[in-house]
Design a protein around this motif. Structure first.
Motif, short mmCIF file in Angstrom:
data_model
loop_
_atom_site.label_atom_id
_atom_site.label_comp_id
_atom_site.label_asym_id
_atom_site.label_seq_id
_atom_site.Cartn_x
_atom_site.Cartn_y
_atom_site.Cartn_z
N ARG A 67 -32.29 -17.65 11.43
CA ARG A 67 -32.40 -18.27 10.31
C ARG A 67 -33.14 -17.35 9.23
N ARG A 68 -34.16 -16.63 9.44
CA ARG A 68 -34.94 -15.86 8.68
C ARG A 68 -34.04 -15.03 7.70
N THR A 69 -32.96 -14.64 8.15
CA THR A 69 -31.86 -13.80 7.43
C THR A 69 -30.54 -14.41 7.18
N PHE A 70 -30.52 -15.56 7.54
CA PHE A 70 -29.21 -16.31 7.40
C PHE A 70 -28.68 -16.28 5.87
N SER A 71 -27.30 -16.09 5.70
CA SER A 71 -27.00 -16.38 4.33
C SER A 71 -25.46 -16.58 4.40
N VAL A 72 -24.66 -16.95 3.49
CA VAL A 72 -23.35 -17.37 3.28
C VAL A 72 -22.66 -15.90 3.62
N ARG A 73 -23.02 -14.78 3.59
CA ARG A 73 -22.24 -13.77 3.96
C ARG A 73 -22.12 -13.39 5.48
N ASP A 74 -22.98 -14.28 6.23
CA ASP A 74 -22.62 -14.28 7.81
C ASP A 74 -21.53 -15.20 8.05
N ILE A 75 -21.41 -16.08 7.32
CA ILE A 75 -20.37 -17.20 7.69
C ILE A 75 -19.03 -16.72 7.09
N LEU A 76 -19.07 -15.98 6.08
CA LEU A 76 -17.71 -15.69 5.43
C LEU A 76 -17.09 -14.68 6.65
N PRO A 77 -17.46 -13.70 6.92
CA PRO A 77 -16.83 -12.61 7.96
C PRO A 77 -16.33 -13.62 9.23
N THR A 78 -17.09 -14.39 9.67
CA THR A 78 -16.64 -15.39 10.80
C THR A 78 -15.66 -16.22 10.36
N LEU A 79 -15.50 -16.81 9.43
CA LEU A 79 -14.31 -17.58 8.82
C LEU A 79 -12.81 -16.69 8.60
N LEU A 80 -13.22 -15.41 8.04
CA LEU A 80 -12.09 -14.61 7.88
C LEU A 80 -11.60 -14.05 9.21
N LEU A 81 -12.49 -13.92 9.97
CA LEU A 81 -12.00 -13.24 11.39
C LEU A 81 -11.22 -14.52 12.04
N GLY A 82 -11.56 -15.73 11.89
CA GLY A 82 -10.84 -17.00 12.56
C GLY A 82 -9.40 -17.15 11.87
N ALA A 83 -9.35 -16.82 10.60
CA ALA A 83 -8.01 -16.75 9.80
C ALA A 83 -7.09 -15.84 10.24
N ALA A 84 -7.97 -14.48 10.48
CA ALA A 84 -6.93 -13.38 11.02
C ALA A 84 -6.43 -14.01 12.49
N PHE A 85 -7.26 -14.43 13.42
CA PHE A 85 -6.92 -14.82 14.54
C PHE A 85 -5.76 -15.81 14.51
N ILE A 86 -5.89 -16.70 13.82
CA ILE A 86 -4.78 -17.71 13.63
C ILE A 86 -3.45 -17.21 13.18
N THR A 87 -3.74 -16.18 12.21
CA THR A 87 -2.30 -15.53 11.62
C THR A 87 -1.91 -14.72 12.63
N ILE A 88 -2.45 -13.96 13.43
CA ILE A 88 -1.85 -13.18 14.49
C ILE A 88 -1.42 -14.21 15.85
N PHE A 89 -1.90 -15.25 15.78
CA PHE A 89 -1.38 -16.15 16.96
C PHE A 89 -0.07 -16.91 16.27
N PHE A 90 0.12 -17.08 15.26
CA PHE A 90 1.46 -17.63 14.62
C PHE A 90 2.30 -16.61 14.65
N ILE A 91 2.03 -15.22 14.31
CA ILE A 91 3.23 -14.28 14.18
C ILE A 91 3.66 -13.99 15.61
N TYR A 92 2.84 -13.88 16.60
CA TYR A 92 3.12 -13.63 18.14
C TYR A 92 4.02 -14.95 18.61
N ASP A 93 3.85 -16.20 17.87
CA ASP A 93 4.67 -17.27 18.45
C ASP A 93 5.88 -17.18 17.67
#
Length: 209
Positions: A67-93
């Motif tokens: 919590r002490r060092t939490f910021s939006v920049r911690d969430i953004l990479p997480t969401l971008l990785l999620g988008a990348a995972f979904i993209t790869i999933f649909f490409i494979y499909d």
């Protein structure tokens, strides 16, 4: 870079800074230098005595570290990785690569390994941003955020396909009632995953975990 760590380390206690110096192999040189400076100049936060249960105190410390060092920049990479995972999933499909893997155990294994790789990559991104490994509670929170992001991106794609093909939006997004329970209970899976990661870190001394 050292100024960045100085600002953050001034919010830590003396014990936390001494722990950083005791495990220097897990931190960047700039972080070690900043921790040393804060200790020498006594710029750290004073500790408040506590008599709570040791296990509760450990979880509280883990949460506070995140919590002490939490910021939006911690969430953004997480969401971008999620988008990348979904993209790869649909490409494979779309390409049909999933059909090359037999259904059942092997397909589940490949999916699990791929998902685990993205979660570990997210831990490494956190390490690169903060100069230290994330806490246990912080890892579970970002894992669950990644998972929720996958669901949101997946539903956006389903919605887009339904609209472009003239299908019923409400029918496309309709989920069984048990789906909400599965989403809620899935946090137990991430807790188990992070416990396994903790064991691997103990065995192999992985710097970013």
């Amino acid at each position: 870079m050292e100024e960045f760590f100085l600002k953050r380390f001034k919010k830590k206690t003396k014990a936390e800074l001494e722990q950083i110096l005791a495990k220097q192999e897990k931190y960047e040189p700039a972080a070690i230098s900043a921790a040393t400076t804060v200790l020498q100049e006594e710029l750290y936060q004073l500790e408040t005595p506590t008599f709570a249960d040791p296990r509760a105190r450990t979880l509280t410390k883990s949460w506070n570290d995140f919590r002490r060092t939490f910021s939006v920049r911690d969430i953004l990479p997480t969401l971008l990785l999620g988008a990348a995972f979904i993209t790869i999933f649909f490409i494979y499909d779309r390409v049909g690569l999933f059909n090359l893997v037999p259904k059942g155990f092997w397909r589940l294994t490949i999916t699990t390994v791929t998902l685990s790789s993205f979660l570990i990559a997210n831990h490494h991104l956190y390490f690169l941003i903060h100069g230290r490994a994330n806490s246990f509670v912080g890892k579970v929170i970002l894992d669950y955020t990644f998972y929720i992001g996958l669901i949101v991106f997946f539903m956006i794609i389903i919605l887009f396909v339904a609209i472009t093909h003239g299908q019923s939006v409400s029918a496309s997004l309709q989920m069984p009632p048990i789906f909400a329970l599965v989403i809620f209970l899935s946090i137990l899976v991430f807790i188990l995953f992070e416990l396994i990661v903790k064991v691997l870190n103990f065995m192999f001394k992985l710097k970013f975990l």
